[in-house]
Design a protein around this motif. Sequence first.
Motif, short mmCIF file in Angstrom:
data_model
loop_
_atom_site.label_atom_id
_atom_site.label_comp_id
_atom_site.label_asym_id
_atom_site.label_seq_id
_atom_site.Cartn_x
_atom_site.Cartn_y
_atom_site.Cartn_z
N LEU A 5 -43.40 10.02 134.14
CA LEU A 5 -41.45 9.21 133.43
C LEU A 5 -41.11 9.59 132.22
CD1 LEU A 5 -40.62 6.06 134.84
CD2 LEU A 5 -39.71 7.76 135.19
N LEU A 6 -42.72 10.13 131.31
CA LEU A 6 -42.24 10.59 130.41
C LEU A 6 -42.90 11.98 130.55
CD1 LEU A 6 -44.67 7.95 128.59
CD2 LEU A 6 -43.14 7.94 128.00
N ALA A 36 -35.51 9.69 135.28
CA ALA A 36 -35.06 8.39 134.20
C ALA A 36 -35.27 7.48 136.02
CB ALA A 36 -34.53 8.72 133.38
N THR A 37 -36.19 6.62 136.15
CA THR A 37 -36.00 5.04 136.89
C THR A 37 -36.05 3.82 136.08
OG1 THR A 37 -36.50 4.12 139.02
CG2 THR A 37 -38.09 5.71 137.83
N GLY A 38 -35.62 2.83 136.72
CA GLY A 38 -36.42 1.91 136.17
C GLY A 38 -38.13 2.13 135.84
N TYR A 39 -38.38 1.19 135.52
CA TYR A 39 -39.78 0.89 134.49
C TYR A 39 -40.05 -0.27 134.40
CZ TYR A 39 -44.71 2.82 134.26
OH TYR A 39 -45.92 2.07 134.19
N THR A 63 -33.08 1.97 133.60
CA THR A 63 -33.26 3.47 133.54
C THR A 63 -32.53 4.41 132.16
OG1 THR A 63 -32.60 3.51 135.79
CG2 THR A 63 -32.05 4.93 134.92
N SER A 64 -32.17 3.87 131.44
CA SER A 64 -31.45 4.77 130.23
C SER A 64 -32.47 4.35 128.86
CB SER A 64 -29.70 3.90 130.12
OG SER A 64 -29.92 2.24 129.34
N ASN A 99 -40.00 3.66 117.80
CA ASN A 99 -38.99 2.29 118.02
C ASN A 99 -37.71 3.23 118.93
OD1 ASN A 99 -39.17 1.30 115.65
ND2 ASN A 99 -39.04 3.04 113.94
N SER A 100 -37.97 4.24 119.89
CA SER A 100 -37.24 4.56 120.36
C SER A 100 -36.42 3.60 121.87
CB SER A 100 -37.89 6.21 121.62
OG SER A 100 -39.27 5.38 122.15
N ILE A 101 -38.13 2.71 121.67
CA ILE A 101 -37.08 1.46 123.48
C ILE A 101 -37.26 0.43 122.59
CG2 ILE A 101 -36.50 2.81 125.97
CD1 ILE A 101 -40.11 2.56 125.28
#
Length: 299
Positions: free
Chosen positions: A204-205, A210-213, A218-219, A287-289
């Motif tokens: 996913l990276l 993208a999907t839930g993880y 997802t976002s 800081n991205s998430i």
Amino acid sequence: MEYAILGNSQLKISRIGFGCMSLNAGDETSKHIIETAIEKGINFFDTADLYDHGDNEIMLGKVLQQKRKDVIIATKVGNQWRKDGSGWDWNPTKQYILTSVEESLRRLNTDYIDLYQLHGGTIQDPIDETIEAFETLLKQGKIRYYGISSIRPNVISEYVRRSHIVSVMMQYSLLDRRPEETCFPLLKEHNIGVLVRGSLAKGLLVNKPATGYLNYKTSEVAAAAKAVQALTVQGREATQTALQFVLQQPAVTSSVVGIRTLEQLDEAVKTIGTAPLTDTELEKLRNSIPINRYEEHRN
């Protein structure tokens, strides 16, 4: 390739390890990929008696037979296949471990296992009995060292307190920073090496949509992947950025990457020698998430 000593052991392992789970045990291509990995400097190969009902160990043992003294073999124990093949049950008892090691030695075609790992663990296990099994195997010379594969902080802390583990294999990536809160500091303090799985978060990276993880939407996963992609520089692309994020964590000894193709092998090995992430780049990724944390199995 770069190498590092694994915890309190004398095992000098490649900082990119080879996770064998995804290999097809009956495929000649798998043999070629392993041989190429050795040529590229990888010396740490991780499997488990669970994979392909033991066929994964057999395949690895055949390929490494002539190179045994040059490689470090890690395998795992604790998951017992049911007789009807419908699934497996958790069995961390001393008797089962002492029996299972003989089968793994036979399948791997070796006299000893470099790193024997408990393949899971719960706080309800007979932990002292489990440790006694591994200590017995040490004395018998059938294993050189032992560790656990677990993401549960309460289980990890018990083994740190009671045993002589030299390593913990656990999931860690930009999308799973849960070990940072308590596990990494504890393991670093006791010089217990961390073997990371899931560094690319199932791709996913890097290249998967993208999907839930875990707890991320997802976002949020898309935002993390975008942050990784934004740090592409000459010679360092998304795979290397994601792996550098893991390898630059002081507690981590090696990232054990699940490899199925020569292309994946090349991408992983290329990480060594690419430009390390700067403090500013690391901060951008962090800081991205929002950081996540363990909600269960806490001390």
